[in-house]
Every structure is written in C-alpha cells, then in structure tokens.
Scaffold this motif. Structure first.
Motif, PDB file in Angstrom:
ATOM      1  N   ASN A  14      32.848  44.518  30.483  1.00 65.62           N
ATOM      2  CA  ASN A  14      32.161  43.472  31.243  1.00 65.62           C
ATOM      3  C   ASN A  14      32.211  43.720  32.750  1.00 65.62           C
ATOM      4  O   ASN A  14      31.464  43.100  33.508  1.00 65.62           O
ATOM      5  CB  ASN A  14      32.775  42.106  30.943  1.00 65.62           C
ATOM      6  CG  ASN A  14      32.586  41.696  29.494  1.00 65.62           C
ATOM      7  OD1 ASN A  14      31.580  42.018  28.890  1.00 65.62           O
ATOM      8  ND2 ASN A  14      33.566  40.999  28.935  1.00 65.62           N
ATOM      9  N   LEU A  15      33.095  44.602  33.188  1.00 65.66           N
ATOM     10  CA  LEU A  15      33.218  44.898  34.617  1.00 65.66           C
ATOM     11  C   LEU A  15      32.098  45.850  35.033  1.00 65.66           C
ATOM     12  O   LEU A  15      31.948  46.931  34.470  1.00 65.66           O
ATOM     13  CB  LEU A  15      34.581  45.531  34.912  1.00 65.66           C
ATOM     14  CG  LEU A  15      35.805  44.702  34.504  1.00 65.66           C
ATOM     15  CD1 LEU A  15      37.082  45.465  34.819  1.00 65.66           C
ATOM     16  CD2 LEU A  15      35.810  43.342  35.177  1.00 65.66           C
ATOM     17  N   ALA A  73      31.304  44.301  41.004  1.00 67.49           N
ATOM     18  CA  ALA A  73      32.124  43.142  40.652  1.00 67.49           C
ATOM     19  C   ALA A  73      33.435  43.185  41.425  1.00 67.49           C
ATOM     20  O   ALA A  73      33.922  44.253  41.810  1.00 67.49           O
ATOM     21  CB  ALA A  73      32.396  43.125  39.153  1.00 67.49           C
ATOM     22  N   ARG A  74      34.008  42.011  41.657  1.00 64.13           N
ATOM     23  CA  ARG A  74      35.305  41.949  42.337  1.00 64.13           C
ATOM     24  C   ARG A  74      36.385  41.615  41.320  1.00 64.13           C
ATOM     25  O   ARG A  74      36.200  40.749  40.469  1.00 64.13           O
ATOM     26  CB  ARG A  74      35.289  40.901  43.448  1.00 64.13           C
ATOM     27  CG  ARG A  74      36.606  40.848  44.236  1.00 64.13           C
ATOM     28  CD  ARG A  74      36.462  40.045  45.513  1.00 64.13           C
ATOM     29  NE  ARG A  74      36.202  38.634  45.273  1.00 64.13           N
ATOM     30  CZ  ARG A  74      36.059  37.738  46.256  1.00 64.13           C
ATOM     31  NH1 ARG A  74      36.118  38.125  47.524  1.00 64.13           N
ATOM     32  NH2 ARG A  74      35.813  36.467  45.975  1.00 64.13           N
ATOM     33  N   ARG A 107      30.481  37.145  39.828  1.00 61.60           N
ATOM     34  CA  ARG A 107      31.063  38.294  40.527  1.00 61.60           C
ATOM     35  C   ARG A 107      32.541  38.512  40.232  1.00 61.60           C
ATOM     36  O   ARG A 107      32.977  39.649  40.065  1.00 61.60           O
ATOM     37  CB  ARG A 107      30.885  38.094  42.029  1.00 61.60           C
ATOM     38  CG  ARG A 107      31.531  39.169  42.879  1.00 61.60           C
ATOM     39  CD  ARG A 107      31.503  38.817  44.346  1.00 61.60           C
ATOM     40  NE  ARG A 107      32.154  39.824  45.165  1.00 61.60           N
ATOM     41  CZ  ARG A 107      32.449  39.680  46.463  1.00 61.60           C
ATOM     42  NH1 ARG A 107      32.124  38.554  47.075  1.00 61.60           N
ATOM     43  NH2 ARG A 107      33.043  40.643  47.125  1.00 61.60           N
ATOM     44  N   ASP A 108      33.340  37.457  40.181  1.00 58.53           N
ATOM     45  CA  ASP A 108      34.794  37.588  40.183  1.00 58.53           C
ATOM     46  C   ASP A 108      35.413  37.630  38.790  1.00 58.53           C
ATOM     47  O   ASP A 108      35.072  36.823  37.907  1.00 58.53           O
ATOM     48  CB  ASP A 108      35.419  36.443  40.980  1.00 58.53           C
ATOM     49  CG  ASP A 108      35.208  36.603  42.477  1.00 58.53           C
ATOM     50  OD1 ASP A 108      35.255  37.750  42.955  1.00 58.53           O
ATOM     51  OD2 ASP A 108      34.986  35.592  43.169  1.00 58.53           O
ATOM     52  N   PHE A 109      36.343  38.573  38.617  1.00 64.56           N
ATOM     53  CA  PHE A 109      37.090  38.732  37.379  1.00 64.56           C
ATOM     54  C   PHE A 109      38.586  38.810  37.692  1.00 64.56           C
ATOM     55  O   PHE A 109      38.984  39.147  38.816  1.00 64.56           O
ATOM     56  CB  PHE A 109      36.715  40.039  36.670  1.00 64.56           C
ATOM     57  CG  PHE A 109      35.326  40.085  36.110  1.00 64.56           C
ATOM     58  CD1 PHE A 109      35.091  39.793  34.782  1.00 64.56           C
ATOM     59  CD2 PHE A 109      34.246  40.456  36.914  1.00 64.56           C
ATOM     60  CE1 PHE A 109      33.803  39.864  34.258  1.00 64.56           C
ATOM     61  CE2 PHE A 109      32.966  40.532  36.402  1.00 64.56           C
ATOM     62  CZ  PHE A 109      32.746  40.228  35.063  1.00 64.56           C
ATOM     63  N   VAL A 110      39.380  38.536  36.676  1.00 61.44           N
ATOM     64  CA  VAL A 110      40.812  38.829  36.710  1.00 61.44           C
ATOM     65  C   VAL A 110      41.066  39.927  35.688  1.00 61.44           C
ATOM     66  O   VAL A 110      40.508  39.905  34.585  1.00 61.44           O
ATOM     67  CB  VAL A 110      41.665  37.593  36.373  1.00 61.44           C
ATOM     68  CG1 VAL A 110      43.135  37.977  36.205  1.00 61.44           C
ATOM     69  CG2 VAL A 110      41.526  36.527  37.457  1.00 61.44           C
TER      70      VAL A 110
END
Length: 361
Positions: free
Chosen positions: A247-248, A252-253, A209-212
């Motif tokens: 990829n987002l 997604a967060r 779920r998490d991205f920067v």
C-alpha cells in the motif's frame, strides 16, 4: 479499460492460441473463489456466501480483511449489465449498518466455527474491537458493457466510491483449464481514492498520504538501526506481514514505530515494495545488495529464496530520525497490528507532526 489477456500453449513446436470463453455458471466461479479466495485477493477471509439482506436479496460473497473492512463481492459469469451497479450499491447500504455482532453471526453460521478463532487462524491476530468501519464493493465478471464501465470509473474518480471490477476469463485446452484475472481500476489507485472520500462518522478520514510502519524485529533486535542507516522499512515472515507494504506508494509519508516503544522517525517513500533479493543500497559509494552487507538485525536475511516468507523492503528517504532509546510515545497515540497502516487518527498525526517538526499532512 483493463488490459487484454491472451494465452498461448507453447508446450509443443506448434504455438497454439487458447481462446477464452465464459465460465459455464456463476455458481462454478463462486465455488472456485470460495475454495480459494486468494485467487481474487490473498488478504481476504470469506465470512459469508449467499448472505440474505434485509430486502430479501442475497449477496454472493462477503469477505473481510485484517483491519475489519468488509468487501461485497457480486459475481456475473458474462457481460455485466449496468443494473449490477445499482444492485451492489443497494447491498452496500445494507452492509454499512452491520455491527460486530451481525458480522460474527454471519461468519459463525457460514463456517460453523467461532468468528474470533477463524480470524486469528487466518490472519495470526485477534479481530479488531470494531469492524466494518469501511467497506469495498467488487464486481466479478468476464467483461463489462461500456455503460457500466463508464459508471464505475465515474463513481471512483469523481466521488471516490470504493467500487471496482475484476475480470476473470476462462480458458481451456485439451490438457487443463485456466483462469486469468485483471482489474478495471488498479487496486492501489482505488484504495487511495477511497481514502479521500467522506468517511462515515464511525471512522476518521484519511488524508491520502500518511502511514505508520511497525518496524520488524528478529530475536528481539529491531531493524531500526539498519533501516535508519540504509533508508528502508521492511516486513516479512509471511504474506500477512509483508502484504500491507504494497500500500506504500512513492511520495507517501511514513512514520516509523518500534512496537512497544514508540515512534522513531518520519520519511518519504521513494520506491515500491520489493523482495530482499532485489533491494540494493548505496554503501561506501557503491550500489550493493542488502544481502551482502553486515546488518545489526541479520535475521531479516531469512528465507531469501521464498517469495512468501522472505523480507520485503520499501525504500524511504528519512527526514527526521531518533535513536530507538529516544522513541516518542505519549498517552492517546494510536498503534495497529499491521506492518503498515493508514494514519487516520487526528490526535496521533498532530502529535507526531509537532514532535518531529514536519508539515501537516
């Protein structure tokens, strides 16, 4: 099942269907991909061809992405027997143990050029200190038998094995030759599944779920004030910078970071990446193209008609933001050179969740 691809020649009054056929040899397909690997994936650097393994067999092609992830590419010119799955899994068991030194030696020998220099020429950055923390397997063919397709789908869906099939079909008419490409499993879906798999000890697992996202800047001005105001993240200036935004996915967060300063916000992705000409926002109660609005970072409007260099935008609904001069950073937080990357590091995620007061991933 992949979508069926058909071609018609409409250059004259007589519409003529072009029948597909198998390419005459695996070597020719390999030659085509080696001459331009973007035909397969524009985010890969070919580091080896006919790479010998410890068992005396040869990997058709071995490639690497900007994060240091390896991709094993096995080519079959026609229908693929199920034995190829066992073959590519065997190759993966060998690739999994390759060190940085091993990868460098393979690349140096193939290109007759230093790995580090080639990597920077290709991706615009130095290679990461550690490589091969993950790997993908890709079977390239013209079609699959039913058994092989069931096996690949089963491994991907139930065990999150990072394996996929790419279909190339060869077309020819009196004027030219053509290749078409399709996938057994949508690459983004396959990427999400593999992120949920048990990850080797040398890499932390991803929660799916998490991205920067590293915020873009132009002439020293960050996009953050505009991104915060209009609800987006963006990247551009070349395919290498913008492609990781693909990829987002909605839901997604993302944690937004100003490079060199720290983290400034957290939000949820609401739409997939689009070029700047297609991105619209609500301004003063009216939907307006971002190109028509005055921005603090006007530089993001560069090259709007160039699909490779223009800025790409992802719509984000921010749940917590702070001004740039209040960016959060503490010793031990992770950063990465990519525009968007998976947030795997537990320490970083825990600190960000605590700082922004949001739920665990």
């Amino acid at each position: 099942m992949p979508i069926e691809v058909c071609l018609w020649n409409i250059s004259s009054d007589h519409v003529q269907k072009i029948e597909y056929s198998s390419i005459e040899s695996e070597k020719r397909l390999e030659d085509i991909l080696c001459s331009d690997l973007s035909v397969l994936d524009d985010g890969l650097l070919l580091i080896g061809r006919q790479v010998p393994t410890g068992s005396g067999k040869y990997i058709d092609m071995l490639a690497m992405d900007p994060t240091g992830k390896l991709t094993i590419i096995e080519l079959k010119k026609s229908r693929t027997p199920r034995d190829v799955v066992a073959q590519v899994l065997d190759y993966a068991s060998w690739v999994a143990d390759l060190s940085y030194t091993d990868v460098k030696a393979i690349c140096d020998q193939f290109h007759q050029k230093d790995f580090e220099s080639l990597f920077e020429e290709t991706f615009g950055i130095a290679p990461p200190e550690t490589v091969n923390q993950e790997h993908d397997m890709m079977i390239v063919c013209s079609e699959l038998d039913n058994e092989t397709e069931r096996i690949l789908t089963y491994l991907s869906e139930n065990y999150h094995v990072p394996i996929n099939a790419v279909f190339f079909r060869f077309f020819a008419d009196a004027e030219a030759e053509y290749l078409s490409r399709s996938w057994l499993i949508d690459p983004r879906e396959a990427e999400e599944r593999s992120g949920q798999a048990r990850t080797p000890a040398k890499a932390e697992p991803w929660n799916g779920r998490d991205f920067v996202v590293n915020l873009d800047s132009c002439d020293g001005v960050s996009t953050w004030e505009d991104a915060r105001n209009y609800g987006f993240v963006s990247a551009g200036g070349g395919t290498w910078y913008s492609k990781t935004l693909r990829n987002l996915f909605p839901g997604a967060r993302v944690f937004a970071m100003v490079p060199g300063k720290g983290y400034v916000g957290v939000g949820t992705v609401r739409a997939e990446s689009v070029p700047i000409r297609e991105f619209r926002v609500v301004h003063e109660g009216k939907e307006t193209a971002i190109l028509d609005l005055p921005l603090v970072c006007e530089g993001v409007k560069h090259d709007p008609d160039d699909p490779e260099r223009c800025e790409y935008f992802v719509r984000v609904e921010w749940s917590k933001t702070v001004p740039e001069d209040e960016a959060f950073w503490t010793k031990g937080l992770r950063a990465n050179q990519n525009s968007a990357f998976k947030l795997r590091n537990t320490f970083t995620l825990e600190r960000l969740v605590e700082h922004f007061g949001v739920e665990e991933g």
